[in-house]
Motif scaffolding. Sequence first.
Motif, PDB file in Angstrom:
ATOM      1  N   LYS A  72       0.816  -1.220   0.000  1.00  0.00           N
ATOM      2  CA  LYS A  72       0.000   0.000   0.000  1.00  0.00           C
ATOM      3  C   LYS A  72       0.850   1.272   0.000  1.00  0.00           C
ATOM      4  O   LYS A  72       0.704   2.149   0.885  1.00  0.00           O
ATOM      5  N   ASP A  74       2.106   5.027  -1.294  1.00  0.00           N
ATOM      6  CA  ASP A  74       1.391   6.216  -1.751  1.00  0.00           C
ATOM      7  C   ASP A  74       1.591   6.441  -3.247  1.00  0.00           C
ATOM      8  O   ASP A  74       0.771   7.106  -3.886  1.00  0.00           O
ATOM      9  N   ALA A  96      -5.688  -1.564  -7.002  1.00  0.00           N
ATOM     10  CA  ALA A  96      -5.139  -1.291  -5.671  1.00  0.00           C
ATOM     11  C   ALA A  96      -5.404   0.142  -5.222  1.00  0.00           C
ATOM     12  O   ALA A  96      -5.176   0.475  -4.049  1.00  0.00           O
ATOM     13  N   VAL A  98      -3.714   2.769  -6.204  1.00  0.00           N
ATOM     14  CA  VAL A  98      -2.402   3.380  -5.979  1.00  0.00           C
ATOM     15  C   VAL A  98      -1.988   4.163  -7.227  1.00  0.00           C
ATOM     16  O   VAL A  98      -1.966   3.594  -8.326  1.00  0.00           O
TER      17      VAL A  98
END
Length: 322
Positions: A72, A74, A96, A98
Amino acid sequence: MEALDGSSTGADGGGDCTVAYSQGSLSGEWRVENSRDMQEQVEAAGCTFIQASANDDVAKQLQDVNDLLARKPDLLVVAPVQYEPLAPVPGLADAAGVPLIVVDRELPGTPGEGQYEALITIDFVESGRKVAESIVAGLTEKNGAPKGRIVHITGTTGSSPVIDMQEGIDEVLADNPGIEIAGSCDGLYAAEPGRKCMEDLLQRFDAGTIDGVVADNDESALGAIQAIKAADRTELFPWVWGKDAQRTGLEAMLAGEMYYTISTPPQYGAITMETWRAAQEGTLEDTKILLPKTEYQIGTKDATEQIKARIEELRAQNLNCC
């Protein structure tokens, strides 16, 4: 320091953001400098940096992307090994949630759509054109007309720079039918494969049957130069064309062993972080960003001084590439 695997490192920039970097490979000085710069700029922005190297393996890079997304981050930054086999990457980033920035080589997909925020690259078609234009100039100088036979040591087969550079080369040579690419092989953008390629090509083509060699990067060109020297085929000097403008390539030009190179800057870190910041703020205007290039070709006093000055710049920075 964190690590995803034995080929990767992570570092804490002291902030609460994480940038994950899927590096296509750490073979060759260009890639090493590319990763060093990316890590430096991510940490300078106050973020934690984690990286995985795919070692030129597309299956491993897909797994690396999945593993990095599972953490996870940024931001996910990807320097792809190849084009088509990595087509799932933008969809994986979307799933995801992202943000994704792709650097150096392209991926299928449209920058600016979904989580795929931007592509930062070089215009490799233009690089191919510039290399081919220099080949035309060099063979005209050598043979009195734009004619001759060259061999080609390509970069990693299937990667977008190889595809794009070939497009640019073909475009120029189509207007110069007297120039023929007589043979080629994959040099994997590295010195040792480039040397082996050139050894094979020299066995196929006797002295007097080829006029020079073009390599898709300087490391392969330098490997080819080693093979040329070992085989005592120095009639091919200085008719060697490269790409990247690394220090050792420029030094080979001063030694009369290379004719031309064009820069391919590996420093993507600052522009990547600036692009991400602009995307977060909603101020990103261009989703495909092209880095500038510089050409170097032997033949004049001014050209020699330009090459010497760039060598000194790279030495002052303790860099070979690029």
